[in-house]
Design an enzyme around this catalytic site. Structure first.
Site, PDB file in Angstrom:
ATOM      1  N   TYR A 162      -9.088   7.564   6.583  1.00  0.00           N
ATOM      2  CA  TYR A 162      -9.818   8.782   6.216  1.00  0.00           C
ATOM      3  C   TYR A 162     -10.982   9.076   7.150  1.00  0.00           C
ATOM      4  CZ  TYR A 162      -7.178   9.574   2.011  1.00  0.00           C
ATOM      5  OH  TYR A 162      -6.172   9.859   1.132  1.00  0.00           O
ATOM      6  N   LYS A 239      -2.626  -4.285   1.235  1.00  0.00           N
ATOM      7  CA  LYS A 239      -1.290  -4.437   1.801  1.00  0.00           C
ATOM      8  C   LYS A 239      -1.426  -5.437   2.951  1.00  0.00           C
ATOM      9  CE  LYS A 239       3.018  -3.141   2.064  1.00  0.00           C
ATOM     10  NZ  LYS A 239       3.983  -3.637   1.092  1.00  0.00           N
ATOM     11  N   ASP A 340       1.916  -2.302  -3.353  1.00  0.00           N
ATOM     12  CA  ASP A 340       3.130  -1.783  -3.998  1.00  0.00           C
ATOM     13  C   ASP A 340       3.372  -2.463  -5.340  1.00  0.00           C
ATOM     14  OD1 ASP A 340       3.731  -3.117  -1.151  1.00  0.00           O
ATOM     15  OD2 ASP A 340       4.880  -4.172  -2.665  1.00  0.00           O
TER      16      ASP A 340
END
Ligand code: NAP
Length: 476
Positions: A162, A239, A340
């Protein structure tokens, strides 16, 4: 006091200041508000009425908010000129008065103009975005047991992709960068050798720093300390199995922080596992304990066995007295989950989670997914908090097709207002609003978005009538 080009400061009220990241809130703060574009015209008046009514009923005039209208988005362009989406006045007002609340803002497409929401977060270094997702009984939900979800997503707000450091595939800088990486950096790196970036790729940079991660995770742990029972729990979401030095580092820095700064208040999942097993088998030596704790211990290399034994010794000698014998069950529990897997688990085992500390992109997805479980974006509040400022905001956009129809659900901004009142420590007023909102939903007094999903169907209330319903249900 700054001087403003076009703003009219309220004649009464005081500013909110910050001391070491904590707000000092007078009884009559001046609070700047941005009405917002699109449905902001409907949502803001409804929100202001609910907040003022709750404050008046709770404190009988002893406390009140002096609202200060400031401008961003389309309304700013109307007042300050074309393309002046975020005027200097607005930035100065938030800087000086410390806390603001805003409706949704349009992100201008093209023209190189950044998202106003992202810009505000970066200008004021609002590094933690906090999005609570809890269920209000009676809200239509696609899930069988939405009431089991009661989590707070702590999304890092200033780093990660971002930061907007990216280049288009056709950009010469991008081509030069790819050349440099392919011809110099990769061939000179032992672990990257043999790889090559596609020449036609666009490139984005994902910076994740130790300071950025830890200041954010610190806020999440401090929040967890204020919760009760099994809600004293922070899960580091990452992750890291794929992005080891950004997402994986976020997790590692989180555990380091927990152990270094919050040693008396925290226990990690691994440590609790060790202490729990040692409690059951206090008499056996470290190597036998290691066999119990680490499946396949005997098959590991000597070096790995040594590390595990040392870890067990270290945990037992440094924290078994203060954290053992189940005392750790009263402390803040820190664990981590792969991104996930947490997406699945908030659906299959939501009751096991409390605060999810995430990086920027993961938090963006996760908070919308969690909001969907408890009734959608109309009910999802948000706060952006830094050490010197805070901005409370809707998590949805401007929904332009519903603008000006007095139809939209103001719940998200009203609940953001509740978060602001809690931030002030004005918990009585905050509780009145959540009570009023809960009762309205239970009695099926809801706007179109929720009404259309209810079985049997109910007639929707307008945006302003929904606000009135909340107010009339304060006392229930
Ligand atoms: P959106 O404004 O969030 O609206 C998409 C749909 O979500 C709406 O059509 C509506 O669905 C539902 N919705 C939105 N707000 C709702 C509310 N208060 N109550 C009930 N339902 C609501 O998304 P968008 O159309 O993609 O974006 C429009 C503009 O908003 C864009 O310029 C975007 O950049 C900006 N945006 C701003 C923010 C922010 O200010 N924080 C966040 C996201 C997007 P139905 O029509 O099916 O009822």
């Amino acid at each position: 006091m700054p001087s403003f080009e076009k703003l009219k400061i309220p004649t009464t009220g005081e500013r909110i200041t910050f001391n070491q990241g904590k707000p000092i809130v007078p009884n009559n703060p001046i609070v700047p508000f941005i009405r917002g574009d699109g449905t902001g015209v409907d949502i803001w008046p409804a929100t202001q009425k609910v907040l003022d009514s709750a404050i008046a009923l709770s404190y009988g005039g002893e406390r009140n908010i002096n609202w200060f209208k400031i401008y961003a988005g389309d309304e700013a362009c109307e007042n300050y000129g074309t393309y002046n989406y975020l005027p200097k006045d607005t930035i100065e007002a938030i800087k000086f008065f410390g806390v603001a609340i805003k409706g949704p803002l349009t992100t201008p497409i093209g023209g190189g103009i950044r998202s106003l929401n992202v810009a505000l977060r970066q200008i004021f270094d609002l590094y933690s975005c906090i999005r609570p997702c809890r269920y209000y009984s009676g809200t239509p939900s696609p899930h069988k047991k939405p009431q089991d979800l009661d989590i707070i997503v702590y999304r890092e707000n200033t780093e990660d992709i971002y930061m907007g450091i990216e280049w288009e595939a056709e950009d010469q800088i991008c081509k030069d960068l790819i050349n440099h990486l392919n011809n110099f950096v990769i061939p000179n790196s032992e672990k990257l050798k043999g790889r090559e970036l596609p020449k036609s790729a666009g490139i984005g940079i994902k910076p994740v720093s130790k300071e950025g991660s830890q200041r954010h995770i610190r806020k999440a742990i401090e929040h967890a300390k204020r919760l009760q029972g099994n809600k004293k729990h922070v899960t580091l979401v990452h992750k890291g199995n794929i992005m080891k030095f950004t997402e994986g580092a976020f997790r590692d820095w989180g555990y380091d922080l927990a152990k270094q700064e919050f040693r008396d208040d925290c226990i990690t999942e691994r440590e609790s596992w060790i202490l729990d097993n040692i409690n059951k088998n206090p008499d056996i030596n470290t190597e036998n304990n290691a066999r119990l704790i680490e499946p396949g211990f005997d098959k590991l290399t000597f070096e790995k066995q040594k590390i595990i034994c040392e870890e067990i010794n270290q945990v037992v000698s440094s924290i078994s007295k203060s954290h053992g014998n189940n005392k750790w069950k009263q402390l803040v529990f820190i664990d981590d989950r792969i991104a996930d897997s947490i997406f699945q688990q908030i659906q299959t085992r939501p009751q096991e989670y409390s605060i999810l500390a995430t990086l920027n992109l993961n938090g963006d997805y996760l908070s919308d997914a969690a909001a969907a479980i408890v009734g959608g974006l109309g009910m999802a509040p948000g706060a952006n908090i830094g050490d010197n400022a805070a901005i409370f905001e809707a998590t949805h956009g401007t929904a332009p097709k519903h603008a000006g129809l007095n139809k939209i659900n103001p719940g998200s901004v009203i609940l953001s207002g509740v978060m602001m009142l809690e931030f002030f420590g004005w918990n009585e007023a905050a509780e009145l609003i959540t009570k009023g909102l809960s009762k309205s939903i239970k009695e099926k007094q809801v706007t179109y978005d929720l009404a259309r999903l209810m079985e049997p169907k109910v007639s929707p209330l307008s945006c302003s009538d929904f606000a009135e319903a909340i107010i009339s249900n304060f006392g229930s």
